[in-house]
Design a protein around this motif. Structure first.
Motif, PDB file in Angstrom:
ATOM      1  N   UNK A   1       0.828  -1.194   0.000  1.00 19.20           N
ATOM      2  CA  UNK A   1       0.000   0.000   0.000  1.00 19.20           C
ATOM      3  C   UNK A   1       0.865   1.247   0.000  1.00 19.20           C
ATOM      4  N   UNK A   2       0.374   2.312  -0.640  1.00 16.90           N
ATOM      5  CA  UNK A   2       1.083   3.581  -0.644  1.00 16.90           C
ATOM      6  C   UNK A   2       0.415   4.542   0.323  1.00 16.90           C
ATOM      7  N   UNK A   3       1.227   5.241   1.114  1.00 21.75           N
ATOM      8  CA  UNK A   3       0.684   6.280   1.977  1.00 21.75           C
ATOM      9  C   UNK A   3       0.502   7.527   1.138  1.00 21.75           C
ATOM     10  N   UNK A   4      -0.680   8.097   1.145  1.00 19.06           N
ATOM     11  CA  UNK A   4      -0.985   9.239   0.300  1.00 19.06           C
ATOM     12  C   UNK A   4      -0.070  10.408   0.606  1.00 19.06           C
ATOM     13  N   UNK A   5       0.353  11.107  -0.437  1.00 16.20           N
ATOM     14  CA  UNK A   5       1.244  12.237  -0.246  1.00 16.20           C
ATOM     15  C   UNK A   5       0.632  13.228   0.736  1.00 16.20           C
ATOM     16  N   UNK A   6       1.481  13.800   1.555  1.00 14.69           N
ATOM     17  CA  UNK A   6       1.005  14.733   2.560  1.00 14.69           C
ATOM     18  C   UNK A   6       0.721  14.068   3.885  1.00 14.69           C
ATOM     19  N   UNK A  66      -8.799  -5.292  -5.708  1.00 13.92           N
ATOM     20  CA  UNK A  66      -7.745  -5.520  -6.691  1.00 13.92           C
ATOM     21  C   UNK A  66      -7.106  -4.220  -7.164  1.00 13.92           C
ATOM     22  N   UNK A  67      -7.708  -3.077  -6.807  1.00  8.78           N
ATOM     23  CA  UNK A  67      -7.176  -1.772  -7.213  1.00  8.78           C
ATOM     24  C   UNK A  67      -6.004  -1.386  -6.309  1.00  8.78           C
ATOM     25  N   UNK A  68      -5.150  -0.459  -6.762  1.00 10.47           N
ATOM     26  CA  UNK A  68      -4.004  -0.032  -5.943  1.00 10.47           C
ATOM     27  C   UNK A  68      -4.453   0.546  -4.611  1.00 10.47           C
ATOM     28  N   UNK A  69      -3.878   0.056  -3.526  1.00  7.86           N
ATOM     29  CA  UNK A  69      -4.270   0.487  -2.196  1.00  7.86           C
ATOM     30  C   UNK A  69      -3.666   1.821  -1.807  1.00  7.86           C
ATOM     31  N   UNK A  88      -5.908   5.937  11.185  1.00  9.52           N
ATOM     32  CA  UNK A  88      -5.290   5.324   9.997  1.00  9.52           C
ATOM     33  C   UNK A  88      -6.344   4.469   9.299  1.00  9.52           C
ATOM     34  N   UNK A  89      -6.731   4.902   8.118  1.00  8.96           N
ATOM     35  CA  UNK A  89      -7.693   4.171   7.305  1.00  8.96           C
ATOM     36  C   UNK A  89      -6.988   3.596   6.081  1.00  8.96           C
ATOM     37  N   UNK A  90      -7.370   2.399   5.685  1.00  6.21           N
ATOM     38  CA  UNK A  90      -6.859   1.788   4.471  1.00  6.21           C
ATOM     39  C   UNK A  90      -7.974   1.525   3.488  1.00  6.21           C
ATOM     40  N   UNK A  91      -7.665   1.661   2.222  1.00  7.56           N
ATOM     41  CA  UNK A  91      -8.643   1.416   1.168  1.00  7.56           C
ATOM     42  C   UNK A  91      -8.064   1.791  -0.169  1.00  7.56           C
ATOM     43  N   UNK A  92      -8.853   2.499  -0.974  1.00  5.79           N
ATOM     44  CA  UNK A  92      -8.423   2.942  -2.301  1.00  5.79           C
ATOM     45  C   UNK A  92      -8.821   4.393  -2.478  1.00  5.79           C
ATOM     46  N   UNK A 128     -11.664  14.780  -5.221  1.00  6.94           N
ATOM     47  CA  UNK A 128     -10.563  14.517  -6.137  1.00  6.94           C
ATOM     48  C   UNK A 128      -9.254  15.062  -5.578  1.00  6.94           C
ATOM     49  N   UNK A 129      -8.158  14.740  -6.261  1.00  4.05           N
ATOM     50  CA  UNK A 129      -6.865  15.263  -5.861  1.00  4.05           C
ATOM     51  C   UNK A 129      -6.318  14.662  -4.579  1.00  4.05           C
ATOM     52  N   UNK A 130      -6.629  13.374  -4.328  1.00  5.65           N
ATOM     53  CA  UNK A 130      -6.122  12.712  -3.131  1.00  5.65           C
ATOM     54  C   UNK A 130      -6.788  13.161  -1.851  1.00  5.65           C
ATOM     55  N   UNK A 131      -8.063  13.566  -1.921  1.00  9.39           N
ATOM     56  CA  UNK A 131      -8.773  14.093  -0.758  1.00  9.39           C
ATOM     57  C   UNK A 131      -9.868  13.172  -0.247  1.00  9.39           C
ATOM     58  N   UNK A 132     -10.121  12.049  -0.945  1.00 10.37           N
ATOM     59  CA  UNK A 132     -11.206  11.149  -0.549  1.00 10.37           C
ATOM     60  C   UNK A 132     -10.836   9.706  -0.867  1.00 10.37           C
ATOM     61  N   UNK A 133     -11.433   8.784  -0.101  1.00 10.67           N
ATOM     62  CA  UNK A 133     -11.131   7.352  -0.210  1.00 10.67           C
ATOM     63  C   UNK A 133     -12.412   6.523  -0.077  1.00 10.67           C
ATOM     64  N   UNK A 134     -12.363   5.312  -0.594  1.00 15.27           N
ATOM     65  CA  UNK A 134     -13.281   4.254  -0.185  1.00 15.27           C
ATOM     66  C   UNK A 134     -12.462   3.405   0.778  1.00 15.27           C
TER      67      UNK A 134
END
Length: 201
Positions: A1-6, A66-69, A88-92, A128-134
């Motif tokens: 998994x990638x930690x979102x920038x910021x 199956x999508x990038x985490x 700490x939340x994980x998803x896509x 958008x722009x890395x501000x929301x997740x499922x």
């Protein structure tokens, strides 16, 4: 998994800043819902994006996983005045889903809807722009049902009623369309730092 920038490195638990009118809930995470918690198994969960998009699409549990985490680490803020740091939340990232459906240039807003029937409205720019997740994980564990599991929308920069539990889909529109709480007096956007709690704030 990638930690979102910021949000790289340690969770920002040392940040003493609170939006106006908020208190630090510490280890507590109050359970607040507008409706009864649904009995929804991961195998029965689906997520759809439609409306003003080129390719409406529905994902089931396996296809979404199956999508990038991606991981969100930071804070969440509830309109009832509590804030919680070091979550700490994980998803896509929602950007991944939106890229797949190709939003129309006329799309400006969205209505998120839950498997329970709950709805909430958001400007598309807030999704958008890395501000929301499922999100389907919390603290490395499956997201509990009372907190929106098997999966919820996560929009942590807005008050938490915008992060619809038990997310079923998002419909893109060319206008704003109030959801459940917005029709009952809550603010259309819900920015904690501007204390946009209620209509007129």
């Amino acid at each position: 998994m990638n930690v979102t920038r910021g949000f790289t490195g340690r969770p920002r638990v040392s940040d003493p800043g609170l939006p106006p009118g908020q208190y630090d809930a510490g280890d507590d995470w109050p359970v607040l819902s507008a409706e009864v918690t649904p009995d929804l198994a991961p195998a029965d969960w689906t997520f759809r994006i439609d409306g003003l998009v080129a390719r409406p699409h529905t994902w089931d549990w396996d296809a979404a996983h199956a999508l990038p985490g991606s991981v969100y680490e930071g804070a969440i803020h509830c309109v009832t005045s509590w804030s919680k740091f070091g979550v700490r939340f994980g998803g896509v990232s929602l950007d991944v889903f939106l890229d797949a459906v190709r939003p129309d240039t006329s799309a400006t807003h969205a209505v998120a809807y839950s498997h329970s029937g709950y709805t909430t409205n958001l400007p598309l720019a807030d999704l958008t722009g890395g501000r929301a997740w499922i999100a389907w994980e919390y603290g490395g564990e499956p997201l509990p049902a009372e907190h929106g599991g098997p999966a919820r929308l996560l929009v942590p920069h807005l008050y938490f009623w915008k992060s619809a539990k038990w997310i079923a889909g998002i419909r893109l529109l060319d206008h704003d369309e109030p959801g459940f709480w917005e029709q009952n007096g809550y603010h259309a956007r819900g920015n904690p730092w501007e204390e946009q709690r209620y209509s007129g704030d």
